[in-house]
Write a protein that holds these residues in place. Structure first.
Motif, short mmCIF file in Angstrom:
data_model
loop_
_atom_site.label_atom_id
_atom_site.label_comp_id
_atom_site.label_asym_id
_atom_site.label_seq_id
_atom_site.Cartn_x
_atom_site.Cartn_y
_atom_site.Cartn_z
N SER A 1 0.83 -1.21 0.00
CA SER A 1 0.00 0.00 0.00
C SER A 1 0.86 1.25 0.00
O SER A 1 0.59 2.23 -0.71
N ALA A 2 1.94 1.22 0.82
CA ALA A 2 2.86 2.36 0.85
C ALA A 2 3.53 2.55 -0.49
O ALA A 2 3.72 3.68 -0.96
N ILE A 3 3.88 1.42 -1.16
CA ILE A 3 4.50 1.51 -2.49
C ILE A 3 3.52 2.14 -3.49
O ILE A 3 3.90 2.98 -4.32
N GLY A 4 2.23 1.74 -3.39
CA GLY A 4 1.24 2.33 -4.30
C GLY A 4 1.07 3.82 -4.09
O GLY A 4 0.97 4.60 -5.06
N SER A 5 1.06 4.22 -2.82
CA SER A 5 0.91 5.66 -2.53
C SER A 5 2.10 6.43 -3.07
O SER A 5 1.94 7.53 -3.64
N LEU A 6 3.29 5.91 -2.87
CA LEU A 6 4.47 6.60 -3.38
C LEU A 6 4.46 6.65 -4.90
O LEU A 6 4.92 7.63 -5.50
N SER A 7 3.93 5.61 -5.51
CA SER A 7 3.87 5.61 -6.98
C SER A 7 2.91 6.68 -7.49
O SER A 7 3.21 7.37 -8.48
N GLU B 1 6.95 9.25 -6.59
CA GLU B 1 8.24 9.03 -5.90
C GLU B 1 8.86 7.74 -6.44
O GLU B 1 8.87 6.68 -5.79
N VAL B 2 9.32 7.83 -7.67
CA VAL B 2 9.83 6.62 -8.33
C VAL B 2 11.06 6.06 -7.61
O VAL B 2 11.20 4.85 -7.42
N GLN B 3 11.93 6.92 -7.19
CA GLN B 3 13.16 6.45 -6.51
C GLN B 3 12.83 5.73 -5.21
O GLN B 3 13.39 4.68 -4.90
N LYS B 4 11.85 6.32 -4.46
CA LYS B 4 11.49 5.68 -3.20
C LYS B 4 10.76 4.36 -3.43
O LYS B 4 10.92 3.40 -2.68
N VAL B 5 9.95 4.35 -4.50
CA VAL B 5 9.27 3.09 -4.84
C VAL B 5 10.30 2.01 -5.15
O VAL B 5 10.21 0.87 -4.68
N THR B 6 11.28 2.40 -5.97
CA THR B 6 12.33 1.43 -6.33
C THR B 6 13.09 0.97 -5.09
O THR B 6 13.37 -0.23 -4.90
N SER C 1 12.15 -7.02 -1.43
CA SER C 1 12.64 -8.24 -2.07
C SER C 1 13.80 -8.85 -1.29
O SER C 1 13.87 -10.05 -1.03
N ARG C 2 14.74 -7.99 -0.89
CA ARG C 2 15.90 -8.49 -0.13
C ARG C 2 15.49 -9.03 1.23
O ARG C 2 16.01 -10.02 1.72
N PHE C 3 14.48 -8.38 1.84
CA PHE C 3 14.02 -8.81 3.15
C PHE C 3 13.48 -10.24 3.09
O PHE C 3 13.83 -11.10 3.90
N TYR C 4 12.61 -10.52 2.11
CA TYR C 4 12.02 -11.86 2.03
C TYR C 4 13.02 -12.90 1.54
O TYR C 4 12.95 -14.07 1.91
N ARG C 5 13.95 -12.45 0.70
CA ARG C 5 14.99 -13.40 0.27
C ARG C 5 15.84 -13.84 1.47
O ARG C 5 16.15 -15.02 1.64
N LEU C 6 16.21 -12.90 2.33
CA LEU C 6 16.99 -13.24 3.51
C LEU C 6 16.16 -14.01 4.54
O LEU C 6 16.68 -14.84 5.28
N THR C 7 14.84 -13.70 4.58
CA THR C 7 13.97 -14.42 5.50
C THR C 7 13.90 -15.90 5.12
O THR C 7 14.00 -16.79 5.98
N LEU C 8 13.75 -16.17 3.84
CA LEU C 8 13.68 -17.57 3.40
C LEU C 8 15.04 -18.25 3.51
O LEU C 8 15.13 -19.42 3.86
N SER C 9 16.12 -17.53 3.19
CA SER C 9 17.53 -18.01 3.32
C SER C 9 17.72 -19.44 2.82
O SER C 9 18.36 -20.26 3.46
N GLU C 10 17.09 -19.72 1.67
CA GLU C 10 17.25 -21.02 1.00
C GLU C 10 16.87 -22.19 1.91
O GLU C 10 17.44 -23.27 1.83
N GLY C 11 15.96 -21.96 2.80
CA GLY C 11 15.48 -23.05 3.66
C GLY C 11 16.36 -23.34 4.86
O GLY C 11 16.07 -24.27 5.62
#
Length: 581
Positions: free
Chosen positions: A393-399, A403-408, A415-425
């Motif tokens: 929702s915050a990303i949509g509001s910024l879009s 605020e393209v830079q902040k969205v990016t 993406s990095r947060f969930y990748r590190l959360t999963l940490s390849e199992g």
């Protein structure tokens, strides 16, 4: 293919014990036998040596006594004034003969009669008018008590007399003339006048057989068993020897025990050489007896050991049978022995172990289920739709605001947060990966809160590669934003250091803090409306590392909260290899 070790022949443990037991019994018998044999032989040798030493001392004392008697005889003649006068007498032949008969011969015959053994007493006179009284041939062995009155001219040209004259020797024991060949020993001294100017008036030679002086040796020393007796003068020359031939031998020959006794005032040394074969003559018999006793002892002890092994083997077979049944999965059987010995204790311990294993299997199974559930809860909480919806929702509001830079930036952080959360199992990750996940979460929050908070990370560099279970820092950082922030800004500090074999991590904030009852409720709760509870992290730490590790919370209402996490320091490679896939 069956393992190689299963092909080996089964040998009961009790019989295996017999081997070291028999070796121990054998070594014990050998040691006891050796010590007994050595002590008996030493005792026998010491006794024999003591007897020989006593005999040598007795022989020396007896010879010394007889030599003292001869010395006193010599002293009597030396100090006799009447003899001095008689030896200086001059006159006609008849008067000289009467002088010899009345004044010289009686003083020589008297001491000879008092002495126990045969002696030769020779008186050499310087006075040429004194007639000679010859006795037995002096070149023949001594057969009786004999005396001589001879003229000084008989000895003046002899080698031994010239030697004594040149050496100024007097009043000494020495072998003269034929003494060495006949086995004799002589006492020789000058006779002088007792006037104002002492003048030599004659010489006295008292000769005795060495066999008589050493008479105690005839029946006491074991010459027939190799014993040797010798008498040395002060120059090391042999005066007397008896026993086996000494040719080719030396005084320190290793086959003999040498016993020496000094003879006072003479310079003589008496030596007895005793063969070790005599001292150890009973050693062979003692050896046979001790070997027989040790052999009987070994046989008896081996028989007792065999009987004990048979009795013990029956109980061991019962234990082995139950162990094999236990290996096949039958955990319900138990061993029942009567009595109060080691086998009963083993049976009781085995029964207790079987019961404990049953309970342990049950506990491990439940604990594994709890661990998996806790890790699943942690993972599901982090992939909470609520957090994801808010972020999107915050990303949509910024879009919409352009605020393209902040969205990016927010999309990349998410993406990095969930990748590190999963940490390849993996359930165990390096500490630096956990910090990266916290940084990713904070990036998202910085975009949302426009840097209205500050974060300080103070982690020792050497502990960053150390492995820890994942998701133990980010939940506490998240709780700061959800529960601790009450003003316009808030400060967060994350620290980490090594305390010996412990790893200490802290999450500190200066937020509103908690009341004691709220803190207790937070620790007991496993899942909260806004995320997941501290109790989940606590359970996962204790399940993996043990009850001595976990979380400590200190909070002061209105001042802030400190979360202290204690973990063990583990080898990085090992822990990562053992982590769940």
């Amino acid at each position: 293919m069956r393992p190689f070790w299963t092909k080996k022949r089964f040998i009961p443990f009790t019989y295996k014990i017999m081997i070291p037991y028999l070796i121990l019994v054998l070594l014990t018998d050998l040691l006891i036998g050796y010590i007994s044999y050595t002590m008996l032989v030493e005792s026998r040798t010491e006794m024999a040596e003591t007897n020989i030493r006593t005999l040598v001392k007795q022989t020396r004392n007896n010879m010394t006594y007889q030599m003292d008697e001869i010395q006193r005889m010599s002293d009597t003649l030396f100090s006799s004034l009447s003899l001095q006068t008689a030896l200086q007498f001059t006159g006609n032949q008849r008067d000289v003969m009467l002088n010899i008969r009345d004044n010289i011969v009686p003083q020589m015959k008297g001491p000879l009669l008092l002495y126990g053994n045969n002696l030769r007493l020779a008186l050499y006179t310087v006075n040429e008018e004194i007639l000679e009284v010859p006795g037995d041939d002096m070149a023949a062995p001594i057969q009786r008590r004999d005396y001589y009155v001879l003229n000084f001219s008989r000895i003046v040209d002899t080698d031994w007399f010239r030697y004594l004259q040149g050496a100024y020797a007097d009043n000494l024991w020495i072998q003269l003339g034929t003494d060495k060949e006949l086995g004799n020993l002589s006492h020789f001294r000058k006779l002088v006048t007792s006037g104002a100017g002492p003048t030599v008036i004659g010489y006295v030679q008292i000769t005795a057989r060495l066999d008589d002086l050493l008479s105690t040796t005839n029946n006491t020393f074991p010459f027939e068993q190799g014993m040797r007796l010798r008498l040395f003068d002060n120059q090391g020359r042999i005066l007397y020897e008896k026993g086996h031939s000494l040719e080719g031998t030396s005084k320190d020959q290793s086959d003999y025990l040498s016993i020496e006794e000094d003879m006072p005032d003479t310079g003589f040394v008496m030596e007895a050489q005793v063969p070790h074969t005599y001292l150890n003559k009973d050693a062979s018999r003692l050896q046979r007896v001790i070997v027989a006793i040790c052999g009987i002892s070994f046989v008896v002890m081996a028989g007792i050991g065999f009987v004990v092994a048979r009795v013990s083997g029956k109980k061991m077979k019962r234990i082995l049978k139950l162990v094999r049944s236990f290996k096949d999965g039958n955990l319900e059987k138990r061993i029942e022995f009567t009595g109060n010995d080691e086998f009963v204790h083993i049976a009781n311990s085995f029964n207790q172990m079987a019961t404990s294993i049953e309970l342990l299997i049950h506990d491990v199974y439940e604990q594994g289920q709890q661990k998996k559930q806790a890790e699943l809860d942690a993972l599901q909480a982090q992939i909470s739709p609520h957090f994801l919806y808010n972020t999107l929702s915050a990303i949509g509001s910024l879009s919409n605001l352009g605020e393209v830079q902040k969205v990016t930036q927010m999309v990349q952080a998410l993406s990095r947060f969930y990748r590190l959360t999963l940490s390849e199992g993996q359930s165990v990750i390096p500490l630096e990966k956990e910090l990266e996940q916290v940084e990713a979460y904070l990036e998202i929050q910085r975009v949302k809160y426009a840097d209205a908070f500050t974060v300080t990370i103070d982690i020792e560099p050497e502990i960053r590669p150390l492995p820890i279970i994942k998701l133990i820092l980010q939940p506490f950082v998240e709780n700061v934003f959800k529960h601790a922030w009450f003003g316009e800004t808030i400060a967060i500090r994350i620290t980490g250091k090594r305390l010996g074999e412990l790893l200490e991590l802290k999450v500190i904030d200066n937020g509103i803090g908690m009341q004691p009852e709220a803190l207790q409720s937070l620790l007991k709760s496993t899942v909260q409306a806004s995320g997941y509870g501290l109790k989940n992290v606590e359970d996962r730490i204790k399940l993996r590392y043990g009850p001595e590790y976990g979380i400590k919370v200190r909070s002061l209402y209105g001042a802030g909260t400190t979360i202290r996490i204690l973990l063990p320091v583990q080898d990085q490679q090992l822990s990562l290899d053992e982590s769940d896939p």
